[in-house]
Design an enzyme around this catalytic site. Structure first.
Site, PDB file in Angstrom:
ATOM      1  N   ARG A 293      24.235 121.170   1.743  1.00 10.26           N
ATOM      2  CA  ARG A 293      23.035 121.841   2.246  1.00 10.26           C
ATOM      3  C   ARG A 293      23.494 123.159   2.850  1.00 10.26           C
ATOM      4  O   ARG A 293      24.240 123.184   3.835  1.00 10.26           O
ATOM      5  CB  ARG A 293      22.345 120.984   3.307  1.00 10.26           C
ATOM      6  CG  ARG A 293      21.082 121.627   3.908  1.00 10.26           C
ATOM      7  CD  ARG A 293      20.506 120.719   4.995  1.00 10.26           C
ATOM      8  NE  ARG A 293      19.391 121.325   5.695  1.00 10.26           N
ATOM      9  CZ  ARG A 293      18.107 121.159   5.377  1.00 10.26           C
ATOM     10  NH1 ARG A 293      17.788 120.415   4.330  1.00 10.26           N
ATOM     11  NH2 ARG A 293      17.148 121.719   6.084  1.00 10.26           N
TER      12      ARG A 293
ATOM     13  N   HIS B 185      15.108 123.196  -3.593  1.00 12.84           N
ATOM     14  CA  HIS B 185      15.161 122.028  -2.696  1.00 12.84           C
ATOM     15  C   HIS B 185      14.832 120.772  -3.519  1.00 12.84           C
ATOM     16  O   HIS B 185      13.792 120.138  -3.329  1.00 12.84           O
ATOM     17  CB  HIS B 185      14.160 122.208  -1.550  1.00 12.84           C
ATOM     18  CG  HIS B 185      14.420 121.336  -0.367  1.00 12.84           C
ATOM     19  ND1 HIS B 185      15.390 120.351  -0.352  1.00 12.84           N
ATOM     20  CD2 HIS B 185      13.821 121.273   0.853  1.00 12.84           C
ATOM     21  CE1 HIS B 185      15.388 119.736   0.812  1.00 12.84           C
ATOM     22  NE2 HIS B 185      14.440 120.270   1.567  1.00 12.84           N
TER      23      HIS B 185
ATOM     24  N   GLN C  10      13.891 117.124  -2.087  1.00 11.53           N
ATOM     25  CA  GLN C  10      12.560 117.090  -1.487  1.00 11.53           C
ATOM     26  C   GLN C  10      11.499 116.806  -2.550  1.00 11.53           C
ATOM     27  O   GLN C  10      10.476 116.163  -2.274  1.00 11.53           O
ATOM     28  CB  GLN C  10      12.273 118.424  -0.801  1.00 11.53           C
ATOM     29  CG  GLN C  10      10.914 118.524  -0.134  1.00 11.53           C
ATOM     30  CD  GLN C  10      10.815 117.749   1.165  1.00 11.53           C
ATOM     31  OE1 GLN C  10      11.685 117.860   2.024  1.00 11.53           O
ATOM     32  NE2 GLN C  10       9.772 116.964   1.316  1.00 11.53           N
TER      33      GLN C  10
ATOM     34  N   ASP D  35       4.575 125.259   4.240  1.00  7.60           N
ATOM     35  CA  ASP D  35       5.921 125.245   4.805  1.00  7.60           C
ATOM     36  C   ASP D  35       5.973 126.328   5.883  1.00  7.60           C
ATOM     37  O   ASP D  35       5.053 127.140   6.008  1.00  7.60           O
ATOM     38  CB  ASP D  35       6.944 125.524   3.694  1.00  7.60           C
ATOM     39  CG  ASP D  35       8.392 125.300   4.127  1.00  7.60           C
ATOM     40  OD1 ASP D  35       8.605 124.709   5.207  1.00  7.60           O
ATOM     41  OD2 ASP D  35       9.292 125.721   3.392  1.00  7.60           O
TER      42      ASP D  35
ATOM     43  N   CYS E 105       6.950 119.823   4.339  1.00  2.56           N
ATOM     44  CA  CYS E 105       8.315 119.294   4.281  1.00  2.56           C
ATOM     45  C   CYS E 105       8.965 119.183   5.663  1.00  2.56           C
ATOM     46  O   CYS E 105      10.018 118.552   5.793  1.00  2.56           O
ATOM     47  CB  CYS E 105       9.171 120.122   3.336  1.00  2.56           C
ATOM     48  SG  CYS E 105       9.237 121.874   3.741  1.00  2.56           S
TER      49      CYS E 105
ATOM     50  N   ARG F  31      11.831 110.817   1.981  1.00  3.07           N
ATOM     51  CA  ARG F  31      13.108 111.499   1.748  1.00  3.07           C
ATOM     52  C   ARG F  31      14.236 110.479   1.608  1.00  3.07           C
ATOM     53  O   ARG F  31      15.144 110.644   0.779  1.00  3.07           O
ATOM     54  CB  ARG F  31      13.441 112.452   2.914  1.00  3.07           C
ATOM     55  CG  ARG F  31      12.554 113.658   3.064  1.00  3.07           C
ATOM     56  CD  ARG F  31      12.580 114.596   1.872  1.00  3.07           C
ATOM     57  NE  ARG F  31      13.910 115.031   1.472  1.00  3.07           N
ATOM     58  CZ  ARG F  31      14.662 115.914   2.137  1.00  3.07           C
ATOM     59  NH1 ARG F  31      14.222 116.481   3.250  1.00  3.07           N
ATOM     60  NH2 ARG F  31      15.848 116.261   1.676  1.00  3.07           N
TER      61      ARG F  31
END
Length: 351
Positions: free
Chosen positions: A108, A135, A138, A231, A272, A317
């Protein structure tokens, strides 16, 4: 063993076709059920996993850690002060060392090229926990949530509003197109996805039948949609004028008025996380003091409302990351017939 995912890396959504993404969504739903029923599923018994984090994380780190433990693997966290990617040691050298010690690597960070190089040189599966461009973990959680709520993905419409140039917008646009889900994006013209990302999505949409609409009118974007996604307005590490960005994106705030503009009582809301929906954080208080706004991309009323599925999405997740890890590193039996004709179009799978 018949597992066409085995030893493949999970770097970006466009590397996978519709059947493969649908398999991972369904596998994640299956693993969630096993977890809820306390049925052990140690597909990665004895494996060692390295978790490389240049960027801070709550959900991604937690999900990879718990997923690894549930699968019987041993996770090792390596934070930004523990790894030397491109600083004291090249990414290639780091990849070769870690690949000789670990069975799989999660990354990440900022650069997509870093996660690509880790996969190129490590010799083990690498999973993208987030970069500035994509991503992908996700995505399985998000579309898994949509399938849980609506019982299907076919025929759904998903709308993203806000900063349309970030990794979430890129991933949602491309993944929707691959899966055949209609996608609408509402953002100011200078915050809309890059032309090359739109071109990737349009190419996939031609195959799947998905319809794509990109507009600067937020109400047009949400009209008739099944899900509204937003987001944060300033991405991690992004250097912009906060006052200017907030002013620019306020018309795209997910509030009760915008939610009602969908025209459907069944429209759900996704995010998210983390979300700036109140002043219960130091950042929230700072923004409120500086700009007089206690809520940014989403209001507290909508965030905590009955149409919000953000916490179910957050839990997913775990199950989605578990599915990705198990499929790419576990010795699973996945019938070849599952993928039907889609198998032939995948560059990842080798006969």
């Amino acid at each position: 063993m018949n597992n066409h995912f085995y030893q493949k890396s999970w770097l970006k959504e466009i590397d996978f076709n519709q059947a493969e993404l649908n398999y991972l969504i369904d596998f994640a739903l299956h693993l969630k059920e096993l977890k809820q029923k306390n049925i052990p599923h140690p597909y990665l018994q004895g494996k060692n996993i390295a978790l490389l984090f240049e960027k801070t994380s709550t959900r991604t780190r937690s999900a990879f850690t718990v997923a690894a433990n549930d699968l019987g693997a041993h996770p090792e966290f390596l934070g930004k002060n523990d790894i030397q990617l491109g600083n004291k040691e090249s990414v290639a050298d780091t990849a070769k060392v870690l690949g000789s010690m670990f069975d799989g690597l999660e990354f990440r960070g900022f650069k997509q090229s870093h996660v690509e190089d880790l996969a190129r040189y490590s010799g083990v599966p690498v999973w993208n926990g987030l970069t500035d461009d994509w991503h992908p973990t996700q995505m399985i959680a998000d579309f898994m949530t949509l399938k849980e709520v609506f019982g299907k993905l076919e025929g759904l419409t998903l709308t993203y509003v806000g900063d349309g140039r970030n990794n979430m917008a890129n991933s949602l646009l491309v993944t929707s197109a691959i899966l055949g889900i209609n996608f609408k994006l509402g953002a100011p013209q200078d915050l809309q996805p890059a032309p090359e990302i739109v071109a990737l999505a349009q190419k996939q949409a031609q195959l799947s039948g998905a319809e794509i609409l990109i507009t600067d009118d937020p109400k047009e974007a949400v009209q008739g949609t099944d899900a509204i996604y937003t987001d944060i307005w300033i991405s991690m590490g992004e250097n912009v004028d906060p006052k200017e960005r907030i002013s620019q994106l306020l018309p795209y705030q997910v509030n009760q008025e915008l939610l009602a503009a969908s025209g459907k009582s069944t429209t759900i809301v996704l995010h998210c996380l983390p979300a700036y929906h109140d002043q219960n954080t130091s950042q929230g208080q700072k923004l409120a003091n500086e700009f007089g706004r206690s809520e940014l991309e989403i209001t507290d009323e909508v965030f905590l409302g009955q149409q919000s599925y953000v916490f179910q999405e957050a839990e997913n997740r775990l199950h989605s990351i578990k599915a990705i890890m198990a499929a790419t590193l576990g010795e699973l039996f996945i019938p070849k017939e599952f993928f039907n004709d889609h198998l032939k179009s995948s560059e990842n799978f080798v006969e």
